[in-house]
Design a protein around this motif. Structure first.
Motif, PDB file in Angstrom:
ATOM      1  N   VAL A 189       0.762  -1.328   0.127  1.00  0.00           N
ATOM      2  CA  VAL A 189      -0.157  -0.495  -0.278  1.00  0.00           C
ATOM      3  C   VAL A 189       0.927   1.292   0.087  1.00  0.00           C
ATOM      4  O   VAL A 189       0.755   2.143  -0.331  1.00  0.00           O
ATOM      5  N   ASP A 190       2.019   1.404   0.452  1.00  0.00           N
ATOM      6  CA  ASP A 190       2.809   2.638   0.591  1.00  0.00           C
ATOM      7  C   ASP A 190       3.505   2.831  -0.408  1.00  0.00           C
ATOM      8  O   ASP A 190       3.418   3.791  -1.244  1.00  0.00           O
ATOM      9  N   ALA A 191       3.914   1.327  -1.519  1.00  0.00           N
ATOM     10  CA  ALA A 191       4.277   1.426  -2.796  1.00  0.00           C
ATOM     11  C   ALA A 191       3.321   1.806  -3.781  1.00  0.00           C
ATOM     12  O   ALA A 191       4.242   2.622  -4.386  1.00  0.00           O
ATOM     13  N   ALA A 192       2.027   1.465  -3.706  1.00  0.00           N
ATOM     14  CA  ALA A 192       0.789   2.778  -3.998  1.00  0.00           C
ATOM     15  C   ALA A 192       0.905   3.721  -4.071  1.00  0.00           C
ATOM     16  O   ALA A 192       0.967   4.462  -5.300  1.00  0.00           O
ATOM     17  N   LYS A 193       1.122   4.472  -2.537  1.00  0.00           N
ATOM     18  CA  LYS A 193       0.918   5.487  -2.853  1.00  0.00           C
ATOM     19  C   LYS A 193       2.347   6.014  -3.259  1.00  0.00           C
ATOM     20  O   LYS A 193       2.655   7.632  -3.636  1.00  0.00           O
ATOM     21  N   VAL A 194       3.441   5.923  -2.491  1.00  0.00           N
ATOM     22  CA  VAL A 194       4.705   6.576  -3.323  1.00  0.00           C
ATOM     23  C   VAL A 194       4.910   7.044  -5.516  1.00  0.00           C
ATOM     24  O   VAL A 194       5.110   7.940  -6.104  1.00  0.00           O
ATOM     25  N   ASP A 199      -6.182   7.662  -3.528  1.00  0.00           N
ATOM     26  CA  ASP A 199      -6.453   7.049  -2.509  1.00  0.00           C
ATOM     27  C   ASP A 199      -7.460   6.226  -2.731  1.00  0.00           C
ATOM     28  O   ASP A 199      -7.332   5.367  -2.726  1.00  0.00           O
ATOM     29  N   PRO A 200      -8.205   6.784  -3.860  1.00  0.00           N
ATOM     30  CA  PRO A 200      -9.366   5.713  -4.215  1.00  0.00           C
ATOM     31  C   PRO A 200      -9.241   4.406  -4.858  1.00  0.00           C
ATOM     32  O   PRO A 200      -9.276   3.649  -5.330  1.00  0.00           O
ATOM     33  N   ARG A 201      -8.139   4.892  -5.570  1.00  0.00           N
ATOM     34  CA  ARG A 201      -7.354   3.769  -6.945  1.00  0.00           C
ATOM     35  C   ARG A 201      -6.774   2.724  -6.190  1.00  0.00           C
ATOM     36  O   ARG A 201      -6.770   1.701  -5.898  1.00  0.00           O
ATOM     37  N   ILE A 202      -6.214   3.277  -4.438  1.00  0.00           N
ATOM     38  CA  ILE A 202      -5.843   2.615  -4.152  1.00  0.00           C
ATOM     39  C   ILE A 202      -7.057   1.651  -2.366  1.00  0.00           C
ATOM     40  O   ILE A 202      -6.321   0.247  -3.015  1.00  0.00           O
ATOM     41  N   ILE A 203      -7.811   2.050  -2.559  1.00  0.00           N
ATOM     42  CA  ILE A 203      -8.510   1.479  -2.112  1.00  0.00           C
ATOM     43  C   ILE A 203      -9.317   0.054  -2.615  1.00  0.00           C
ATOM     44  O   ILE A 203      -9.936  -0.313  -2.709  1.00  0.00           O
ATOM     45  N   GLY A 204      -9.746   1.085  -4.397  1.00  0.00           N
ATOM     46  CA  GLY A 204     -10.227   0.302  -5.371  1.00  0.00           C
ATOM     47  C   GLY A 204      -9.878  -1.172  -5.506  1.00  0.00           C
ATOM     48  O   GLY A 204      -9.822  -2.313  -5.435  1.00  0.00           O
ATOM     49  N   ARG A 205      -8.340  -1.207  -5.117  1.00  0.00           N
ATOM     50  CA  ARG A 205      -7.642  -1.919  -6.259  1.00  0.00           C
ATOM     51  C   ARG A 205      -6.679  -2.722  -5.632  1.00  0.00           C
ATOM     52  O   ARG A 205      -6.645  -4.204  -5.339  1.00  0.00           O
ATOM     53  N   HIS A 206      -6.257  -2.444  -3.485  1.00  0.00           N
ATOM     54  CA  HIS A 206      -5.596  -2.929  -3.088  1.00  0.00           C
ATOM     55  C   HIS A 206      -6.535  -3.202  -2.122  1.00  0.00           C
ATOM     56  O   HIS A 206      -6.402  -4.491  -1.376  1.00  0.00           O
ATOM     57  N   VAL A 207      -7.060  -2.179  -1.090  1.00  0.00           N
ATOM     58  CA  VAL A 207      -7.573  -2.108  -0.215  1.00  0.00           C
ATOM     59  C   VAL A 207      -9.454  -3.593  -0.323  1.00  0.00           C
ATOM     60  O   VAL A 207      -9.080  -3.674   0.565  1.00  0.00           O
ATOM     61  N   LEU A 208      -9.703  -3.117  -1.260  1.00  0.00           N
ATOM     62  CA  LEU A 208     -11.120  -3.444  -1.139  1.00  0.00           C
ATOM     63  C   LEU A 208     -11.180  -4.666  -2.022  1.00  0.00           C
ATOM     64  O   LEU A 208     -11.869  -5.681  -1.457  1.00  0.00           O
ATOM     65  N   TRP A 209      -9.528  -5.092  -2.709  1.00  0.00           N
ATOM     66  CA  TRP A 209      -9.447  -6.582  -2.916  1.00  0.00           C
ATOM     67  C   TRP A 209      -9.351  -7.304  -1.322  1.00  0.00           C
ATOM     68  O   TRP A 209      -9.521  -8.884  -1.542  1.00  0.00           O
ATOM     69  N   ALA A 210      -8.945  -6.919  -0.545  1.00  0.00           N
ATOM     70  CA  ALA A 210      -8.239  -7.329   0.789  1.00  0.00           C
ATOM     71  C   ALA A 210      -9.203  -8.428   1.825  1.00  0.00           C
ATOM     72  O   ALA A 210      -9.442  -9.210   2.394  1.00  0.00           O
TER      73      ALA A 210
END
Length: 591
Positions: A189-194, A199-210
């Motif tokens: 997740v930190d790498a995606a921010k870097v 934030d919406p893409r991180i939530i939709g791609r990584h967090v929501l999948w978890a």
């Protein structure tokens, strides 16, 4: 104490055939899941096709069929007090019940998952307010609210189920928030921010999948609860009398129970079986999704086939073809380890390794990450990942093959062979005190009274350099330092008086000063107790400081072995020379 071993970089890649298998296909191979899914699909089809499949309309009456007995040609489940066909009313009522369940699920998932994602990811004031709102909603009496709503809106099932969805939303909120709080700190997740993802893409791609797996499982239970509450609302007479449902049929049958005793059986049975099917389906989904998140153990027949094929290709690597060294306490002979790479392929990661460890000897096993060091260590401990395949060779302890006798391996582990893990803090249970864990671990392998175990462990804690053993004994893991935690684990390892210790990077997580103290402690324990030790590390400085013999690994093979002095002064293999040069370069750069 038990430790969960990390899988080294040489572990298997996810199998292509496993990736292609959908959750539905895996669920269909689960007997309980397949039965529940088939039942629910059948109920849904019969309900949705009721205009064409039902014997009569939901409100068609026949005075000659009043309280008609079941199992007749015209009324398979009998007739009710007004001559209506019970089977037809249940089939038509399925549509109303399914609609109510979907309303509950959509409202609760939309509100709960959305707020849980936002609260878990952003934290702060929004999380505080959301937690308060969630607590307030969960404290509300649901059935009382539904009765009050009926007074305001009349028999409106859509509104009632939407309110129930609102009352159920906190279960999704709490579930999703707890998962997201853990996921948001992950390195990916930190790498995606870097890299600049929003934030919406991180939530939709990584967090929501978890969070997808727990949400799917919880949805099955919410659907079961929706059926129960819809039936309860109609049973209390708060539903629309013009629209048949399972609850209304149950209520009508119960009112007429003295005239038609079997009539109440059918709605009660369909409601109970459907709720049970959803609950069991949720349990099956949990098993299936957990199995897909972790590599599933191969069926025994396929495992045997893959191992047999790999051994046929290299018959000289069979365990029976190897003889242990006469003067070695531990002998590894021709060890080959692989992982499934496809339907008929095996990806071999350890290739015919030989290793001898003598009593009182510290044997260093060095190499770059992914070279196979930890695979060998876990093989000796019997802690390989579940999908690992031992393709050949043997591991001999005092001349007896541990791989050929699982019971011998279980008896040796924790008694004759002990383990010091890499991450001290993650290998102590935060729920129990240090003393409770040490006592439990010692008494699991030695049948001694609790008081005797405590006295022995307190003495060992003092021996490993802990100045106030009684105080540390009462502390929880989060109350001690990393160096102290490593000493506690060493104490637990030597308490059972083993003959061999497997130490997997025991100083990696410690600072330089504590590293030196731990290494000195290991050396002293070796001299006092005559322990044999296998030290898995990539730090050549540690090897030079404590080891007697060293084996250098590269790509699953031992490319060079010898005593420490000879290997450091005159390395024979080019890879060993590269390791030494890189280590010296690092030391010069640090200076």
């Amino acid at each position: 104490m038990t430790a969960t071993p990390p899988v080294e970089a040489t572990g298997p890649e996810e199998r292509p055939d496993a990736r292609k298998r959908s959750v539905l296909r895996r669920l269909l191979t689960h007997p309980q899941g397949a039965i529940c899914l088939a039942f629910l699909i059948t109920v849904a089809i019969l309900g949705l096709a009721s205009p064409w499949l039902a014997p009569t309309g939901p409100n068609v009456t026949d005075l000659q069929s009043v309280n008609a007995p079941p199992f007749t040609s015209e009324h398979p489940l009998g007739g009710d007090a007004t001559g209506r066909d019970i089977l037809s009313r249940l089939m038509w009522g399925t549509r109303q019940t399914l609609l109510a369940c979907l309303i509950v699920l959509v409202v609760s998932v939309t509100l709960g998952v959305t707020s849980g994602l936002a609260a878990g990811f952003y934290r702060g004031r929004f999380e505080t307010v959301s937690n308060w709102v969630s607590d307030v909603i969960m404290s509300l009496p649901g059935i009382v609210l539904l009765i009050a709503l009926y007074i305001r809106t009349g028999p409106n099932v859509t509104a009632a189920m939407a309110v129930f969805g609102l009352l159920t939303a906190p279960t999704f909120y709490r579930l999703v928030r707890s998962v997201v709080v853990g996921v948001r700190g992950e390195l990916y997740v930190d790498a995606a921010k870097v890299v600049g993802l929003s934030d919406p893409r991180i939530i939709g791609r990584h967090v929501l999948w978890a969070v997808r797996a727990p949400v799917i499982i919880q949805s099955a239970f919410v659907l079961a609860a929706g059926i129960a509450i819809e039936a309860g609302v109609d049973f209390l007479g708060l539903g629309d009398p013009a629209q048949p449902s399972w609850g209304s049929v149950l209520q009508e049958s119960l009112d007429n129970i003295y005239n038609n005793r079997t009539g109440v059986l059918w709605p009660a049975l369909i409601i109970s079986l459907t709720i049970l099917a959803f609950v069991l389906l949720g349990n099956c989904l949990r098993d299936v999704l957990q199995a897909s998140a972790h590599s599933m153990r191969l069926p025994a027949r396929r495992r045997r086939g893959l191992v047999r094929r790999a051994r046929d290709e290299s018959p000289q690597d069979m365990a029976g073809a190897h003889v242990p060294s006469a003067d070695a306490f531990l002998s590894v002979r021709g060890l080959r380890i692989g992982y499934p790479g496809g339907d008929r392929d095996v990806r071999e990661v350890v290739h015919g390794v030989d290793l001898d460890v003598r009593r009182g000897e510290i044997h260093g096993l060095v190499g770059e990450s992914g070279s196979g060091k930890t695979q060998i260590a876990f093989s000796v401990l019997g802690l390989l990942p579940r999908e690992a395949l031992v393709l050949g060779g043997g591991i001999f302890l005092d001349g007896r093959d541990l791989l050929a006798d699982e019971e011998l391996m279980r008896r040796a582990r924790g008694r004759r062979i002990a383990y010091v893990p890499q991450e001290p803090m993650s290998n102590l249970d935060p729920s129990f005190t240090v003393g409770a864990q040490l006592v439990h671990g010692l008494r699991a392998v030695k049948k001694i009274p609790k008081r005797e175990a405590e006295e022995k462990l307190l003495g060992l804690l003092a021996r490993v350099g802990i100045k106030d053993p009684e105080r540390v004994f009462r502390l929880y893991p989060h109350e001690i330092s990393g160096g102290m935690a490593q000493r506690v684990l060493i104490c637990g390892a030597v308490a059972s008086e083993p003959d061999l210790i497997i130490a997997d990077e025991p100083t990696t997580a410690l600072d330089v000063t504590v590293q030196a103290e731990v290494l000195e402690l290991l050396r002293e324990l070796r001299e006092e107790r005559g322990l044999a030790m296998v030290l898995v590390t990539h730090n050549l400085g540690v090897v030079a400081d404590i080891c007697d013999v060293v084996s250098v690994m590269k790509a699953g093979r031992i490319v060079e072995r010898g005593d420490v002095d000879s290997l450091f002064t005159a390395p024979a293999d080019a890879y060993t020379r590269e390791l030494l040069e890189s280590s010296r370069s690092v030391e010069i750069a640090e200076v």
